[in-house]
Design an enzyme around this catalytic site. Structure first.
Site: not given
Ligand code: MRU
Length: 334
Positions: A58, A60, A94, A196, A237, A247
């Site tokens: 996971r 981005a 996604r 997370q 994201d 995000n």
């Molecule tokens: O659903 P996720 O855990 O993939 O979401 C991640 C985020 O929202 C992060 O803040 C984003 O991807 C930036 S990671 C450098």
């Protein structure tokens, strides 16, 4: 950036991803952290898509890089039309993080430009891995310039080495800021429903021995009211030309609180997260996830739940967007 000379035994490894042409792609299963460190080999396109959708991998940048490496490896032993189908399927795994499509498109382009030679698809994916490491360092350098001494920063979701190929975006700034003695404490907001912050950011901060507290998301306002938070750093994201930031769900809550308490609120993201094609009137696609992620923890089988995975923070609530080249302020690139 220069293309790395690719050899058939080129190996790459980061905190959460490993690739070599003999074994293929392996991922650290992030759903099991912090209690279990378990690596999974990714054996098929279906398996890769499942790993992305279940958040085994996971963040981005890392989604884009791992999908690209998988596609590059797959192309070595499959026809161009089979590879094309997987490229199309992976792009849809996604919808919100733009890095996935951006990275896959540039790998695919390199493949086409070189007469469907799979070495070039893989080579581009490997290049994206190294490029992301450099982007992380460059963003951290920019972000650290915003710090004073004795900072107590709050961060959201996970934006570190578990979300990128390098030290991270927002968490990269925090790591470097701590190393340089400017940050003394970090608040990692839990990030419901999948935790997370509580699981992954806490894991990275613990490994680096950075003093931190995990807080429930609904504690942020109280911390800010008590002046315990000096700055907020989050990732992204997808960022539109207008400076709207998609995000992790809950980012918008923090931005609104930060504006109320007059706390600087920074988004840290590489240019691979920009989407300057989505025009102002086009809506970003926000991933809607299974309600079991919200209800399961309570064993609640008597309700239905909503579960949007991301929200959109308007540019007016953002103090600055930190990229690898500059720190941009409102009205950003408009
Ligand atoms: O659903 P996720 O855990 O993939 O979401 C991640 C985020 O929202 C992060 O803040 C984003 O991807 C930036 S990671 C450098």
């Amino acid at each position: 950036m220069e293309l790395m000379p690719l050899t058939m035994n080129h190996k790459i490894k980061s905190l959460s991803l490993a690739y070599d042409p003999a074994q293929g792609l392996r991922l650290l299963d992030q759903t099991l952290l912090p209690s279990q460190v378990s690596w999974v080999p990714i054996s098929s396109p279906e398996h890769m898509i499942e790993a992305i959708q279940s958040l085994k991998v996971r963040g981005a940048p890392l989604i884009g890089i791992s999908a690209s490496l998988f596609l590059g490896h797959y192309s070595l032993s499959h026809t161009p039309s089979q590879t094309y189908q997987v490229y199309e399927d992976l792009k849809k795994a996604r919808p919100t993080a733009v890095n996935l499509a951006n990275n896959l498109n540039s790998c695919w382009q390199n493949y086409l430009t070189h007469n469907n030679d799979p070495q070039f698809l893989l080579q581009k994916a490997i290049e994206l891995f190294y490029q992301d490491q450099e982007l992380c360092f460059a963003m951290a350098k920019q972000g650290v310039s915003l710090l004073n001494s004795n900072e107590s920063v709050l961060t959201y979701c996970n934006t570190g080495s578990l979300a990128t190929a390098g030290i991270g975006t927002a968490l990269g700034v925090i790591k470097q800021g701590f190393e340089q003695g400017l940050i003394k404490h970090v608040y990692a907001s839990e990030t419901r429903p999948l935790g997370q912050g509580a699981r992954l950011t806490a894991y990275e901060l613990s490994q680096l021995k950075i003093p931190h507290h995990v807080i429930c998301d609904n504690m942020a306002a109280t911390l800010m009211a008590e002046q315990l938070v000096t700055k907020i750093f989050v990732g992204a994201d997808r960022i539109t030309k207008k400076g709207e930031v998609a995000n992790k769900i809950g980012t918008l809550n923090l931005a609104i609180l930060a504006a109320h308490f007059k706390i600087p609120f920074y988004v840290v993201a590489p240019s691979t997260t920009f989407d300057f094609e989505t025009s102002d009137d086009q809506k970003m696609v926000i991933e809607q996830r299974n309600q079991s992620e919200v209800l399961g923890i309570w064993n609640n089988s008597i309700s239905t739940a909503l579960n949007p995975a991301f929200d959109i923070t308007p540019p007016t609530l953002i103090t600055g967007i930190v990229t690898e080249n500059l720190i941009s302020t409102y009205p950003f690139w408009a």
